[in-house]
Design an enzyme around this catalytic site. Structure first.
Site, PDB file in Angstrom:
ATOM      1  N   GLY A  11       0.404  29.518 -14.858  1.00 17.16           N
ATOM      2  CA  GLY A  11      -0.464  30.258 -13.937  1.00 17.16           C
ATOM      3  C   GLY A  11      -0.361  31.752 -14.178  1.00 17.16           C
ATOM      4  O   GLY A  11       0.700  32.238 -14.565  1.00 17.16           O
ATOM      5  N   LYS A  76      -2.515  23.796 -18.575  1.00 17.17           N
ATOM      6  CA  LYS A  76      -2.819  22.408 -18.965  1.00 17.17           C
ATOM      7  C   LYS A  76      -2.424  22.183 -20.413  1.00 17.17           C
ATOM      8  O   LYS A  76      -2.560  23.092 -21.243  1.00 17.17           O
ATOM      9  CB  LYS A  76      -4.321  22.154 -18.864  1.00 17.17           C
ATOM     10  CG  LYS A  76      -4.861  22.236 -17.471  1.00 17.17           C
ATOM     11  CD  LYS A  76      -6.317  21.853 -17.516  1.00 17.17           C
ATOM     12  CE  LYS A  76      -7.098  22.573 -16.473  1.00 17.17           C
ATOM     13  NZ  LYS A  76      -8.511  22.611 -16.761  1.00 17.17           N
ATOM     14  N   ILE A 141       5.221  34.012  -9.919  1.00 13.93           N
ATOM     15  CA  ILE A 141       5.267  34.612  -8.580  1.00 13.93           C
ATOM     16  C   ILE A 141       6.290  33.891  -7.716  1.00 13.93           C
ATOM     17  O   ILE A 141       6.753  34.438  -6.730  1.00 13.93           O
ATOM     18  CB  ILE A 141       3.888  34.621  -7.882  1.00 13.93           C
ATOM     19  CG1 ILE A 141       3.377  33.206  -7.627  1.00 13.93           C
ATOM     20  CG2 ILE A 141       2.878  35.456  -8.635  1.00 13.93           C
ATOM     21  CD1 ILE A 141       2.275  33.151  -6.565  1.00 13.93           C
ATOM     22  N   ASP A 142       6.640  32.650  -8.093  1.00 10.57           N
ATOM     23  CA  ASP A 142       7.567  31.866  -7.257  1.00 10.57           C
ATOM     24  C   ASP A 142       9.017  32.356  -7.353  1.00 10.57           C
ATOM     25  O   ASP A 142       9.839  32.012  -6.511  1.00 10.57           O
ATOM     26  CB  ASP A 142       7.531  30.390  -7.664  1.00 10.57           C
ATOM     27  CG  ASP A 142       6.207  29.723  -7.347  1.00 10.57           C
ATOM     28  OD1 ASP A 142       5.311  30.401  -6.833  1.00 10.57           O
ATOM     29  OD2 ASP A 142       6.075  28.508  -7.620  1.00 10.57           O
ATOM     30  N   ARG A 177      -2.171  32.769  20.298  1.00 12.12           N
ATOM     31  CA  ARG A 177      -2.174  31.597  19.418  1.00 12.12           C
ATOM     32  C   ARG A 177      -0.961  31.572  18.506  1.00 12.12           C
ATOM     33  O   ARG A 177      -0.304  32.596  18.308  1.00 12.12           O
ATOM     34  CB  ARG A 177      -3.365  31.679  18.454  1.00 12.12           C
ATOM     35  CG  ARG A 177      -4.639  31.212  18.996  1.00 12.12           C
ATOM     36  CD  ARG A 177      -5.729  31.474  17.967  1.00 12.12           C
ATOM     37  NE  ARG A 177      -6.985  30.936  18.435  1.00 12.12           N
ATOM     38  CZ  ARG A 177      -8.165  31.311  17.994  1.00 12.12           C
ATOM     39  NH1 ARG A 177      -8.257  32.251  17.075  1.00 12.12           N
ATOM     40  NH2 ARG A 177      -9.253  30.760  18.456  1.00 12.12           N
ATOM     41  N   ARG A 282      -3.928  27.882  14.522  1.00 16.33           N
ATOM     42  CA  ARG A 282      -4.876  28.018  13.414  1.00 16.33           C
ATOM     43  C   ARG A 282      -4.081  28.159  12.126  1.00 16.33           C
ATOM     44  O   ARG A 282      -2.947  28.622  12.142  1.00 16.33           O
ATOM     45  CB  ARG A 282      -5.736  29.276  13.573  1.00 16.33           C
ATOM     46  CG  ARG A 282      -6.683  29.245  14.754  1.00 16.33           C
ATOM     47  CD  ARG A 282      -7.873  28.321  14.495  1.00 16.33           C
ATOM     48  NE  ARG A 282      -8.890  28.481  15.513  1.00 16.33           N
ATOM     49  CZ  ARG A 282      -8.894  27.853  16.689  1.00 16.33           C
ATOM     50  NH1 ARG A 282      -7.919  27.022  17.014  1.00 16.33           N
ATOM     51  NH2 ARG A 282      -9.880  28.059  17.555  1.00 16.33           N
TER      52      ARG A 282
HETATM   53  O1  F6P Z   1       3.910  28.207 -10.360  1.00 14.87           O
HETATM   54  C1  F6P Z   1       3.215  29.206  -9.732  1.00 14.87           C
HETATM   55  C2  F6P Z   1       2.207  28.645  -8.786  1.00 14.87           C
HETATM   56  O2  F6P Z   1       1.689  29.787  -8.196  1.00 14.87           O
HETATM   57  C3  F6P Z   1       2.729  27.648  -7.759  1.00 14.87           C
HETATM   58  O3  F6P Z   1       3.327  28.224  -6.641  1.00 14.87           O
HETATM   59  C4  F6P Z   1       1.496  26.866  -7.405  1.00 14.87           C
HETATM   60  O4  F6P Z   1       1.787  25.582  -6.938  1.00 14.87           O
HETATM   61  C5  F6P Z   1       0.781  26.819  -8.709  1.00 14.87           C
HETATM   62  O5  F6P Z   1       1.128  27.978  -9.426  1.00 14.87           O
HETATM   63  C6  F6P Z   1      -0.704  26.698  -8.564  1.00 14.87           C
HETATM   64  O6  F6P Z   1      -1.305  26.682  -9.809  1.00 14.87           O
HETATM   65  P1  F6P Z   1      -2.854  26.503 -10.120  1.00 14.87           P
HETATM   66  O7  F6P Z   1      -3.329  27.811 -10.639  1.00 14.87           O
HETATM   67  O8  F6P Z   1      -2.915  25.451 -11.151  1.00 14.87           O
HETATM   68  O9  F6P Z   1      -3.554  26.128  -8.850  1.00 14.87           O
END
Ligand code: F6P
Length: 364
Positions: A11, A76, A141-142, A177, A282
């Site tokens: 990603g 992918k 980012i994780d 809320r 919400r």
């Molecule tokens: O691994 C980074 C991440 O941002 C995850 O937190 C998240 O599940 C995933 O990428 C989402 O990826 P995609 O771009 O395939 O939706």
């Protein structure tokens, strides 16, 4: 002429372009180095015809504050699992790694720089074991890669999530809320926890700590008095109830092997209703907003430092390694160590202790 090929995989993430620019800037100070980029991770090498671009000073000019990646990315397939369509219309995967290494030799590539997270660095390690000169740069980012104090892009995501909590607080308060905000974080709750602390959220639910719905309900009820009050919950996409599993979305994209997470916030709302929580709720799903846009200054600086150090690793022939930030130094660590175990939130982490000290409910 020495040739380095950059590939960004997985990603995208704010700071990717700043890393690419830093590599090119540092390389321009040496004689006879050419930096190339493979479009969409290693697809650019494997496609016929291949898609490789020259990354020179002109090409990277001013890209350090641009989001995304100028050489594109993909999460992918890959050289070890290249999707192919069978005669019956179904899909299979083939290993094209040997063919890719041969192509790289033919192109005169001396080394590869793979900018990516856990999945991409696993591919890097396998390619290194096959003899490819490769260096990893930790991107996600994780922030779930170990062997480095931080990955680039993480702090920008935390900033975006925090600004969103700030916004949700005002609307939650106006309407009396509960606002539940779902953030990214498949296995690691760093974004949720940091945004909850920075934004002053009441509840933070993360993948590492399966939550007890009654504990969450009681914490939220304490925020209301005679139906007046408000609360903000930050929940990771990978959070799950005690004894439960992650919330998954259907995904039919060819070659996409990750579980597509999503829906943890709406599930939490249903669980709270079922447990008898009466206030209005919400949900907001932050999604890819956390991955887009300009990197904050911290990530630009970190990316620049990663990029310069990465090129210097290539100069020294320090392959099979990932660049790593170990405050205050930038070092190289074996990729195999970096992928051995993820960087997860643990109960004894200082941020968990701080969260509890602030009265943030972690659902445990
Ligand atoms: O691994 C980074 C991440 O941002 C995850 O937190 C998240 O599940 C995933 O990428 C989402 O990826 P995609 O771009 O395939 O939706």
């Amino acid at each position: 002429m020495n040739r380095l090929l950059i590939a960004s995989g997985g990603g995208d993430c704010p700071g990717l372009n700043a890393v690419i620019r830093a590599i090119v800037h540092r390389a321009s100070q040496e004689k006879d180095w050419e930096i190339l980029g493979s479009i969409q991770a290693f697809n650019g090498v494997l496609w016929e015809p291949s898609e490789i671009v020259v990354l020179d000073m002109q090409k990277v000019s001013g890209i350090h504050f641009q989001g995304g990646t100028i050489i594109e990315t993909t999460n992918k397939g890959g050289p070890f699992a290249w999707p192919i369509k069978k005669k019956d219309g179904s899909w299979d995967v083939v290993d094209r790694s040997d063919e890719m290494i041969r192509k790289l030799q033919f192109m005169g590539i001396d080394g590869v720089i793979s900018i990516g997270g856990d999945g991409s660095q696993r591919i890097s390690q396998k390619l290194f074991e096959k003899g490819l000169n490769i260096i990893g740069v930790p991107k996600t980012i994780d922030n779930d890669l170990s062997s480095t104090d931080s990955t680039f892009g993480f702090q920008t995501a935390v900033q975006i999530a925090t600004e969103s909590v700030d916004k949700l607080v005002t609307t939650a308060a106006s309407h009396n809320r509960v606002l539940v905000m779902e953030v990214m974080g498949r296995d690691a709750g760093w974004i949720a926890l940091n945004a909850a602390v920075a934004g002053g959220a009441d509840v933070a639910l993360i993948p590492e700590f399966p939550y007890d719905i009654n504990i969450v309900k009681e914490a939220l009820e304490r925020r209301f008095h005679r139906d007046r009050g408000f609360a903000v919950v930050v929940i990771s996409e990978g959070a799950k109830p005690k004894g439960g599993v992650v919330s998954v979305r259907k995904n039919e994209e060819i070659g996409y092997n990750n579980l597509r997470l999503g829906g943890s916030a709406s599930r939490l709302i249903s669980e709270l209703k079922a447990a008898g929580f009466k206030q209005d709720m919400r949900e907001t799903v932050l999604g890819h907003l956390q991955r887009g846009g300009v990197p904050i200054a911290y990530d630009r600086v970190l990316s620049a430092q990663f990029g310069v150090k990465t090129f210097e690793m290539a100069l020294e022939g320090d392959y099979g390694k990932m660049v790593s930030y170990r405050h205050p130094k930038f070092i190289s660590v074996p990729i195999i160590d970096a992928i051995a175990a993820p960087n997860l939130v643990t109960e004894d982490n200082q941020l968990v202790i701080t969260s509890k000290g602030l009265g943030i409910c972690l659902g445990i």
